[in-house]
Design an enzyme around this catalytic site. Structure first.
Site, PDB file in Angstrom:
ATOM      1  N   ASN A  10       0.864  -1.179   0.000  1.00  0.00           N
ATOM      2  CA  ASN A  10       0.000   0.000   0.000  1.00  0.00           C
ATOM      3  C   ASN A  10       0.904   1.233   0.000  1.00  0.00           C
ATOM      4  O   ASN A  10       1.497   1.563   1.025  1.00  0.00           O
ATOM      5  CB  ASN A  10      -0.901  -0.045   1.247  1.00  0.00           C
ATOM      6  CG  ASN A  10      -1.720   1.216   1.410  1.00  0.00           C
ATOM      7  OD1 ASN A  10      -1.824   2.035   0.505  1.00  0.00           O
ATOM      8  ND2 ASN A  10      -2.316   1.367   2.595  1.00  0.00           N
ATOM      9  N   LYS A  12       0.068   4.272  -0.302  1.00  0.00           N
ATOM     10  CA  LYS A  12      -0.573   5.455   0.291  1.00  0.00           C
ATOM     11  C   LYS A  12      -0.351   6.680  -0.610  1.00  0.00           C
ATOM     12  O   LYS A  12      -0.354   6.541  -1.830  1.00  0.00           O
ATOM     13  CB  LYS A  12      -0.066   5.671   1.724  1.00  0.00           C
ATOM     14  CG  LYS A  12      -0.178   4.382   2.549  1.00  0.00           C
ATOM     15  CD  LYS A  12       0.007   4.569   4.017  1.00  0.00           C
ATOM     16  CE  LYS A  12      -0.157   3.224   4.710  1.00  0.00           C
ATOM     17  NZ  LYS A  12      -0.108   3.315   6.158  1.00  0.00           N
ATOM     18  N   HIS A  97      -9.683   1.274   5.033  1.00  0.00           N
ATOM     19  CA  HIS A  97      -8.363   1.391   5.654  1.00  0.00           C
ATOM     20  C   HIS A  97      -8.473   2.307   6.877  1.00  0.00           C
ATOM     21  O   HIS A  97      -9.248   3.261   6.880  1.00  0.00           O
ATOM     22  CB  HIS A  97      -7.356   1.959   4.646  1.00  0.00           C
ATOM     23  CG  HIS A  97      -5.957   1.915   5.172  1.00  0.00           C
ATOM     24  ND1 HIS A  97      -5.469   2.884   6.013  1.00  0.00           N
ATOM     25  CD2 HIS A  97      -4.970   1.004   5.003  1.00  0.00           C
ATOM     26  CE1 HIS A  97      -4.224   2.561   6.347  1.00  0.00           C
ATOM     27  NE2 HIS A  97      -3.898   1.432   5.744  1.00  0.00           N
ATOM     28  N   GLU A  99      -6.771   4.647   7.930  1.00  0.00           N
ATOM     29  CA  GLU A  99      -6.586   6.082   7.663  1.00  0.00           C
ATOM     30  C   GLU A  99      -7.861   6.693   7.068  1.00  0.00           C
ATOM     31  O   GLU A  99      -8.153   7.863   7.286  1.00  0.00           O
ATOM     32  CB  GLU A  99      -5.361   6.289   6.758  1.00  0.00           C
ATOM     33  CG  GLU A  99      -4.074   6.097   7.552  1.00  0.00           C
ATOM     34  CD  GLU A  99      -2.903   5.517   6.779  1.00  0.00           C
ATOM     35  OE1 GLU A  99      -2.881   5.584   5.544  1.00  0.00           O
ATOM     36  OE2 GLU A  99      -1.994   4.968   7.453  1.00  0.00           O
ATOM     37  N   GLU A 169      -5.428  -4.801  10.649  1.00  0.00           N
ATOM     38  CA  GLU A 169      -4.359  -3.826  10.843  1.00  0.00           C
ATOM     39  C   GLU A 169      -4.621  -3.051  12.127  1.00  0.00           C
ATOM     40  O   GLU A 169      -5.395  -2.082  12.114  1.00  0.00           O
ATOM     41  CB  GLU A 169      -4.315  -2.851   9.665  1.00  0.00           C
ATOM     42  CG  GLU A 169      -4.081  -3.528   8.332  1.00  0.00           C
ATOM     43  CD  GLU A 169      -3.597  -2.524   7.290  1.00  0.00           C
ATOM     44  OE1 GLU A 169      -2.462  -2.670   6.843  1.00  0.00           O
ATOM     45  OE2 GLU A 169      -4.342  -1.588   6.965  1.00  0.00           O
ATOM     46  N   GLY A 175       2.454   2.276  10.692  1.00  0.00           N
ATOM     47  CA  GLY A 175       3.397   3.376  10.508  1.00  0.00           C
ATOM     48  C   GLY A 175       4.124   3.775  11.787  1.00  0.00           C
ATOM     49  O   GLY A 175       4.787   4.806  11.828  1.00  0.00           O
ATOM     50  N   SER A 215       3.336  -2.196  10.240  1.00  0.00           N
ATOM     51  CA  SER A 215       4.794  -2.273  10.381  1.00  0.00           C
ATOM     52  C   SER A 215       5.375  -3.644  10.043  1.00  0.00           C
ATOM     53  O   SER A 215       6.320  -4.112  10.689  1.00  0.00           O
ATOM     54  CB  SER A 215       5.231  -1.821  11.780  1.00  0.00           C
ATOM     55  OG  SER A 215       4.835  -0.472  11.997  1.00  0.00           O
TER      56      SER A 215
HETATM   57  P1  PGA Z   1       2.746   0.228   7.620  1.00  0.00           P
HETATM   58  O1  PGA Z   1       1.283   0.452   6.952  1.00  0.00           O
HETATM   59  O2  PGA Z   1       3.289  -1.053   7.049  1.00  0.00           O
HETATM   60  O3  PGA Z   1       3.541   1.437   7.210  1.00  0.00           O
HETATM   61  O4  PGA Z   1       2.528   0.146   9.081  1.00  0.00           O
HETATM   62  C1  PGA Z   1       0.388  -0.603   6.750  1.00  0.00           C
HETATM   63  C2  PGA Z   1      -0.901  -0.103   6.152  1.00  0.00           C
HETATM   64  O5  PGA Z   1      -1.381   0.956   6.592  1.00  0.00           O
HETATM   65  O6  PGA Z   1      -1.488  -0.713   5.238  1.00  0.00           O
END
Ligand code: PGA
Length: 252
Positions: A10, A12, A97, A99, A169, A175, A215
């Site tokens: 992803n 983003k 997601h 976010e 997640e 992140g 992560s």
């Molecule tokens: P990350 O993000 O691997 O940077 O933690 C995962 C995601 O939001 O899909």
């Protein structure tokens, strides 16, 4: 039943078309995807999706959008529809997601309508679920995630369950560099599978792939992917580097 592993990136709000092309160039120089046993899916921003997916047509990589609008077309300035994502030669879409849930106030009822739209647009949806740190610390996280699964699938057609993928997640791990321990992640994946089993049947639940995200990186992927109910990863930060992303493939 053996479930084919998925490793998904992803990106983003990162990567111009040129940066994406450079990524693909260095990725394909070192890694022959035809040799990979897992499905590999990339979710670039919409502005790069059409160009990159078109460049790679006929190859093993699969492509998806990071979001879609619940309507099929209309006066929705700034939004992207399911048919537009298909038009980019993409087969997948991320829905709900964290976010989108936290920064753009997406709620379960909207997410359920987007899940339906994805199927009606002939896309494979990845339903993203996960608890916040507050919800984890309150001890309610199992209920929170089960509720997201049940509500997100409330209008999902039974005939399309073979196209469904779920990504767990935990918001506190996205992140942040913090990863759920393999045991905590496995416990939640097992709980999600039990929830699917109570919604449908045990054999349908056994066939649905559940990815872990938060992560994921080369150093922790092997222990996560070894868990019986973890069927791969949805990877943010580590997917931006083609070598780090490639190191997540072929793990046994
Ligand atoms: P990350 O993000 O691997 O940077 O933690 C995962 C995601 O939001 O899909």
């Amino acid at each position: 039943m053996a479930r084919k592993r998925i490793v998904a990136g992803n990106w983003k709000m990162n990567m111009t078309i040129e940066e994406g092309r450079n990524w693909l160039r260095s990725f394909s120089r070192h890694h022959d995807l035809a040799q990979q046993v897992e499905e590999v899916i990339l979710f670039p921003p919409f502005t790069a999706l059409a160009a990159l997916a078109n460049d790679e047509r006929g190859k093993a990589l699969q492509w998806g959008g990071q979001n879609l609008h619940e309507a099929v077309a209309g006066a929705y300035t700034g939004e992207i529809s399911g048919p537009m994502i298909r038009d980019c030669h993409a087969d997948w879409v991320l829905i709900g997601h964290s976010e989108r849930r936290t920064l753009f106030q997406e709620q379960d009822d909207l997410i359920a309508r987007k899940m339906r739209r994805a199927i009606n647009s002939d896309l494979q949806p990845v339903l993203c679920v996960g608890e916040t740190l507050e919800e984890r610390e309150s001890g309610q996280f199992m209920e929170v995630v089960a509720r997201q699964v049940v509500r997100g699938l409330s209008d999902f057609p039974q005939h399309a369950l073979d196209r469904l993928v779920i990504a767990y997640e935990p918001v506190w791990a996205i992140g942040t560099g913090k990863t759920a321990s393999p045991q905590d992640a496995q416990d939640m994946h097992y709980h999600i599978r039990k929830t699917l089993s109570s919604l449908y049947t045990e054999s349908i639940a056994e066939s649905i792939r559940i990815l872990y995200g938060g992560s994921v990186k080369p150093e922790n992927a092997a222990s996560l992917f070894a868990c019986p109910d973890i069927d791969g990863g949805l990877v943010g930060g580590a997917s931006l580097d083609p070598d780090h992303f490639a190191a997540l493939l072929g793990i046994r």
